[in-house]
Design a protein around this motif. Structure first.
Motif, PDB file in Angstrom:
ATOM      1  N   ARG A 110       1.230  -1.448   0.057  1.00  0.00           N
ATOM      2  CA  ARG A 110       0.258   0.241  -0.037  1.00  0.00           C
ATOM      3  C   ARG A 110       1.402   0.922   0.285  1.00  0.00           C
ATOM      4  O   ARG A 110       0.172   2.065  -0.488  1.00  0.00           O
ATOM      5  CB  ARG A 110      -1.341  -0.444   0.794  1.00  0.00           C
ATOM      6  CG  ARG A 110      -2.391  -0.618   0.689  1.00  0.00           C
ATOM      7  CD  ARG A 110      -3.029  -1.292   2.261  1.00  0.00           C
ATOM      8  NE  ARG A 110      -3.699  -2.110   2.337  1.00  0.00           N
ATOM      9  CZ  ARG A 110      -4.716  -3.261   2.985  1.00  0.00           C
ATOM     10  NH1 ARG A 110      -3.912  -2.419   4.282  1.00  0.00           N
ATOM     11  NH2 ARG A 110      -4.852  -3.883   3.067  1.00  0.00           N
ATOM     12  N   ILE A 111       2.224   1.300  -0.165  1.00  0.00           N
ATOM     13  CA  ILE A 111       3.173   2.277   0.415  1.00  0.00           C
ATOM     14  C   ILE A 111       4.112   2.601  -1.160  1.00  0.00           C
ATOM     15  O   ILE A 111       4.417   1.524  -1.482  1.00  0.00           O
ATOM     16  CB  ILE A 111       3.566   2.331   1.360  1.00  0.00           C
ATOM     17  CG1 ILE A 111       3.458   2.317   2.829  1.00  0.00           C
ATOM     18  CG2 ILE A 111       5.268   3.500   1.753  1.00  0.00           C
ATOM     19  CD1 ILE A 111       3.171   3.200   3.412  1.00  0.00           C
ATOM     20  N   SER A 112       3.232   3.615  -1.450  1.00  0.00           N
ATOM     21  CA  SER A 112       4.159   3.910  -2.542  1.00  0.00           C
ATOM     22  C   SER A 112       5.693   5.147  -2.433  1.00  0.00           C
ATOM     23  O   SER A 112       4.746   6.188  -1.838  1.00  0.00           O
ATOM     24  CB  SER A 112       3.935   4.020  -3.971  1.00  0.00           C
ATOM     25  OG  SER A 112       4.446   4.624  -4.980  1.00  0.00           O
ATOM     26  N   TYR A 113       6.460   4.879  -2.223  1.00  0.00           N
ATOM     27  CA  TYR A 113       7.751   6.152  -2.210  1.00  0.00           C
ATOM     28  C   TYR A 113       8.147   6.690  -3.648  1.00  0.00           C
ATOM     29  O   TYR A 113       8.453   7.601  -3.460  1.00  0.00           O
ATOM     30  CB  TYR A 113       9.242   5.334  -2.184  1.00  0.00           C
ATOM     31  CG  TYR A 113       9.697   5.015  -1.252  1.00  0.00           C
ATOM     32  CD1 TYR A 113       9.757   5.647   0.056  1.00  0.00           C
ATOM     33  CD2 TYR A 113       9.306   3.005  -0.464  1.00  0.00           C
ATOM     34  CE1 TYR A 113      10.043   5.480   1.295  1.00  0.00           C
ATOM     35  CE2 TYR A 113       9.097   2.639   1.192  1.00  0.00           C
ATOM     36  CZ  TYR A 113       9.705   3.830   2.111  1.00  0.00           C
ATOM     37  OH  TYR A 113      10.020   3.296   3.576  1.00  0.00           O
ATOM     38  N   ILE A 114       7.480   5.990  -4.734  1.00  0.00           N
ATOM     39  CA  ILE A 114       7.228   6.971  -5.884  1.00  0.00           C
ATOM     40  C   ILE A 114       6.363   7.829  -6.272  1.00  0.00           C
ATOM     41  O   ILE A 114       6.477   9.018  -6.965  1.00  0.00           O
ATOM     42  CB  ILE A 114       7.573   5.701  -7.250  1.00  0.00           C
ATOM     43  CG1 ILE A 114       8.472   4.801  -6.523  1.00  0.00           C
ATOM     44  CG2 ILE A 114       7.941   6.274  -8.141  1.00  0.00           C
ATOM     45  CD1 ILE A 114       9.540   4.760  -6.872  1.00  0.00           C
ATOM     46  N   ALA A 115       4.703   7.113  -5.978  1.00  0.00           N
ATOM     47  CA  ALA A 115       3.845   8.211  -6.491  1.00  0.00           C
ATOM     48  C   ALA A 115       3.500   9.600  -5.549  1.00  0.00           C
ATOM     49  O   ALA A 115       3.335  10.582  -6.400  1.00  0.00           O
ATOM     50  CB  ALA A 115       2.441   7.568  -5.401  1.00  0.00           C
ATOM     51  N   PRO A 116       4.464   9.888  -4.412  1.00  0.00           N
ATOM     52  CA  PRO A 116       4.313  11.271  -4.235  1.00  0.00           C
ATOM     53  C   PRO A 116       5.447  11.724  -4.646  1.00  0.00           C
ATOM     54  O   PRO A 116       4.944  13.311  -4.665  1.00  0.00           O
ATOM     55  CB  PRO A 116       4.856  11.142  -2.654  1.00  0.00           C
ATOM     56  CG  PRO A 116       4.450   9.836  -2.201  1.00  0.00           C
ATOM     57  CD  PRO A 116       4.707   8.967  -3.615  1.00  0.00           C
ATOM     58  N   VAL A 117       6.079  11.762  -6.136  1.00  0.00           N
ATOM     59  CA  VAL A 117       6.672  12.422  -6.827  1.00  0.00           C
ATOM     60  C   VAL A 117       6.021  12.531  -8.476  1.00  0.00           C
ATOM     61  O   VAL A 117       7.020  12.993  -9.582  1.00  0.00           O
ATOM     62  CB  VAL A 117       8.029  12.484  -6.848  1.00  0.00           C
ATOM     63  CG1 VAL A 117       8.933  12.655  -5.447  1.00  0.00           C
ATOM     64  CG2 VAL A 117       8.674  10.746  -7.071  1.00  0.00           C
ATOM     65  N   CYS A 118       5.215  12.156  -8.822  1.00  0.00           N
ATOM     66  CA  CYS A 118       4.540  11.495  -9.836  1.00  0.00           C
ATOM     67  C   CYS A 118       3.075  12.334  -9.568  1.00  0.00           C
ATOM     68  O   CYS A 118       2.360  12.957  -9.078  1.00  0.00           O
ATOM     69  CB  CYS A 118       3.347  10.064  -9.350  1.00  0.00           C
ATOM     70  SG  CYS A 118       5.067   8.345  -9.770  1.00  0.00           S
ATOM     71  N   ILE A 119       2.357  12.829 -11.569  1.00  0.00           N
ATOM     72  CA  ILE A 119       1.048  13.439 -11.338  1.00  0.00           C
ATOM     73  C   ILE A 119      -0.037  12.771 -10.624  1.00  0.00           C
ATOM     74  O   ILE A 119      -0.788  12.844 -10.168  1.00  0.00           O
ATOM     75  CB  ILE A 119       0.899  13.045 -12.784  1.00  0.00           C
ATOM     76  CG1 ILE A 119       1.956  14.017 -13.288  1.00  0.00           C
ATOM     77  CG2 ILE A 119      -0.097  14.660 -12.579  1.00  0.00           C
ATOM     78  CD1 ILE A 119       1.787  14.592 -14.914  1.00  0.00           C
TER      79      ILE A 119
END
Ligand code: DQA
Length: 144
Positions: A110-119
């Protein structure tokens, strides 16, 4: 316009890898579907797969002349601050995609390290996740 598509670890085995979770479509078939859509949209598409974190980072660095990034980081989604930092460093508008719905699976997915720097993130629609992600990315790039 140049879009880069990155497939992370184990996605080279799509088609035979846990077909009940990921379906039976191969990575080559996904790339062919995306390339066809890219042709219709008149954009250049460059696809890349690696099982190695550093190679993905090197690819991102080498392609920072691109206009946008579509990325399925595989399991690195849930672990890689280094890939997140590379996405940030390239300053490329990015969309994260997943075949499965990572929010409906194990807690650690459920945790994404990448999503917060994506649109944005598209998760759970199989191959359609990639097409929806590409469509969202192109819409973003054309309207900014
Ligand atoms: C995946 C989801 C990840 O949790 C997993 O490690 C993958 C595939 C997906 O596309 O659903 O390798 O990114």
């Amino acid at each position: 316009m140049k879009i880069i598509v990155v497939h992370g670890p184990n996605l080279n085995l799509l088609g035979t890898r846990e077909p009940d979770v990921y379906g039976t479509v191969t990575m080559d078939e996904i790339n062919a579907t995306l390339s066809e859509r890219a042709r219709e949209e008149k954009v250049e598409l460059v696809t890349y797969q690696s099982n190695i974190e550093g190679s993905i980072i090197d690819f991102l660095h080498a392609n920072r002349d691109a206009d946008g990034l579509l990325i399925n980081p595989g399991a690195y989604t849930h672990t890689s601050i280094a890939i997140r930092d590379a996405v940030t460093a390239t300053e490329l508008p990015a969309v994260e995609v997943h075949l499965s719905n990572i929010h409906a699976r194990e807690e650690f997915r459920r945790i994404s390290y990448i999503a917060p720097v994506c649109i944005g993130q598209v998760s759970g629609f199989g191959v359609q996740s990639y097409l929806m992600g590409l469509s969202g990315l192109l819409g973003f790039l054309r309207n900014r």
